[in-house]
Design a protein around this motif. Sequence first.
Motif, mmCIF file in Angstrom:
data_model
loop_
_atom_site.group_PDB
_atom_site.id
_atom_site.type_symbol
_atom_site.label_atom_id
_atom_site.label_comp_id
_atom_site.label_asym_id
_atom_site.label_seq_id
_atom_site.Cartn_x
_atom_site.Cartn_y
_atom_site.Cartn_z
ATOM 1 N N UNK A 178 -2.125 5.607 4.225
ATOM 2 C CA UNK A 178 -1.690 4.203 3.581
ATOM 3 C C UNK A 178 -2.829 3.637 5.333
ATOM 4 N N UNK A 179 -3.093 3.559 6.283
ATOM 5 C CA UNK A 179 -3.790 3.411 7.675
ATOM 6 C C UNK A 179 -5.402 3.648 6.562
ATOM 7 N N UNK A 180 -5.596 4.527 5.822
ATOM 8 C CA UNK A 180 -6.755 4.629 6.011
ATOM 9 C C UNK A 180 -7.355 3.521 4.897
ATOM 10 N N UNK A 238 -4.569 7.906 -8.828
ATOM 11 C CA UNK A 238 -5.013 6.561 -8.657
ATOM 12 C C UNK A 238 -6.097 6.228 -7.353
ATOM 13 N N UNK A 239 -4.937 6.263 -6.166
ATOM 14 C CA UNK A 239 -4.850 5.427 -5.288
ATOM 15 C C UNK A 239 -6.418 6.962 -4.396
ATOM 16 N N UNK A 240 -6.210 8.104 -4.647
ATOM 17 C CA UNK A 240 -6.815 9.050 -4.215
ATOM 18 C C UNK A 240 -8.199 9.525 -4.457
ATOM 19 N N UNK A 298 -1.922 14.817 2.089
ATOM 20 C CA UNK A 298 -0.823 15.393 2.867
ATOM 21 C C UNK A 298 -0.132 14.432 3.350
ATOM 22 N N UNK A 299 -0.702 14.008 4.472
ATOM 23 C CA UNK A 299 -0.001 12.697 5.428
ATOM 24 C C UNK A 299 -0.291 11.209 4.657
ATOM 25 N N UNK A 300 1.099 10.445 4.218
ATOM 26 C CA UNK A 300 1.265 9.478 3.606
ATOM 27 C C UNK A 300 1.368 8.196 4.644
ATOM 28 N N UNK A 301 1.558 8.283 6.299
ATOM 29 C CA UNK A 301 1.291 7.269 6.966
ATOM 30 C C UNK A 301 0.216 7.533 7.109
ATOM 31 N N UNK A 306 1.034 -1.221 -0.132
ATOM 32 C CA UNK A 306 -0.245 -0.365 0.261
ATOM 33 C C UNK A 306 0.707 1.202 -0.078
ATOM 34 N N UNK A 307 2.065 1.242 0.336
ATOM 35 C CA UNK A 307 2.606 2.408 0.791
ATOM 36 C C UNK A 307 3.173 2.700 -0.792
ATOM 37 N N UNK A 308 3.249 1.937 -1.301
ATOM 38 C CA UNK A 308 4.344 1.515 -2.643
ATOM 39 C C UNK A 308 3.425 2.256 -3.762
ATOM 40 N N UNK A 309 1.643 2.515 -3.036
ATOM 41 C CA UNK A 309 1.200 2.285 -4.516
ATOM 42 C C UNK A 309 0.588 3.312 -4.237
ATOM 43 N N UNK A 310 0.532 4.270 -2.561
ATOM 44 C CA UNK A 310 0.769 5.816 -2.314
ATOM 45 C C UNK A 310 1.596 6.788 -2.895
ATOM 46 N N UNK A 311 2.303 5.656 -2.928
ATOM 47 C CA UNK A 311 4.130 7.120 -4.131
ATOM 48 C C UNK A 311 3.830 7.052 -4.808
ATOM 49 N N UNK A 312 3.662 5.535 -5.827
ATOM 50 C CA UNK A 312 4.203 5.863 -6.850
ATOM 51 C C UNK A 312 2.533 5.596 -7.421
#
Length: 267
Positions: free
Chosen positions: A153-155, A119-121, A147-150, A109-115
């Motif tokens: 990702x948790x959400x 689409x994740x939004x 605005x807050x990656x962590x 999930x962290x990779x998806x949110x960063x890269x």
Amino acid sequence: MAETNRNGGFSEAATPLLRSLDGELERGNGRPKEPWKGEIVKSIVYAGLDAIVTSFSLISSISAGHLSSVDVLVLGFANLVADGISMGFGDYVSSSTEKDVAAKERTVTEWDVINQHRPQKQELLRHYQELGMNDTDANTVVDIFSKYRDIMVGEKMATEKGLLPPDQADKPWKNGLITFSAFIVFGCAPLLAFIVLIPFTNNDTHKFIGACVFSAVALALLGIAKAKIAGQNYALSAGITLFNGLVAGAAAYGIGWTLRNVAGLEE
């Protein structure tokens, strides 16, 4: 229109709604009690129910074969400890595996949110819209989370995959210990009759009847405890656990009786 006092707060005369809510709280309509943590309840109820049924079923099959009270106690406690260790370790392995899966999913999930941020939004936006949030509010919430990656990702892990972050999950050893303890404590109930009745009778049939009573009481108490924790109907919950024990015990007794009297198996 609401009036404010000198300190900027609402005056009592201007807050009839607050006074009304206070009155409801005083009449007992306050905040409901929180239930126990789900995993703890699950481990206790599952292990306790399985322990009582397993122990009573073993006693039933042994009694149907006309074995002695000594045989019941030796086989019963040996089986109880062995099964308790097995179930506790199984719960530990299961919880540990679930925690490892959550850690792996977080990495993905962290990779998806960063890269793949946009689409994740959009996926998160659609999720909130499906829940009934209007477009404006959904966009506002997603923009804040982004605005807050962590936090994002948790959400996404919670909303899309139903997983808690690994650091928030229960400790595997704790789940295993709870399962083992619950199994031993509840599983002793059917066997206690054979110990408690030793000074009063040597009749194995009377001791078996006592085991039935002890098992029924333990099952009923477990069902009531489950109902109290989960806010369910006491009688229904106790009835379900009793029925489960009755069916399992009857099946075990029937098999033991059949093997001895029909199949011709003797001591």
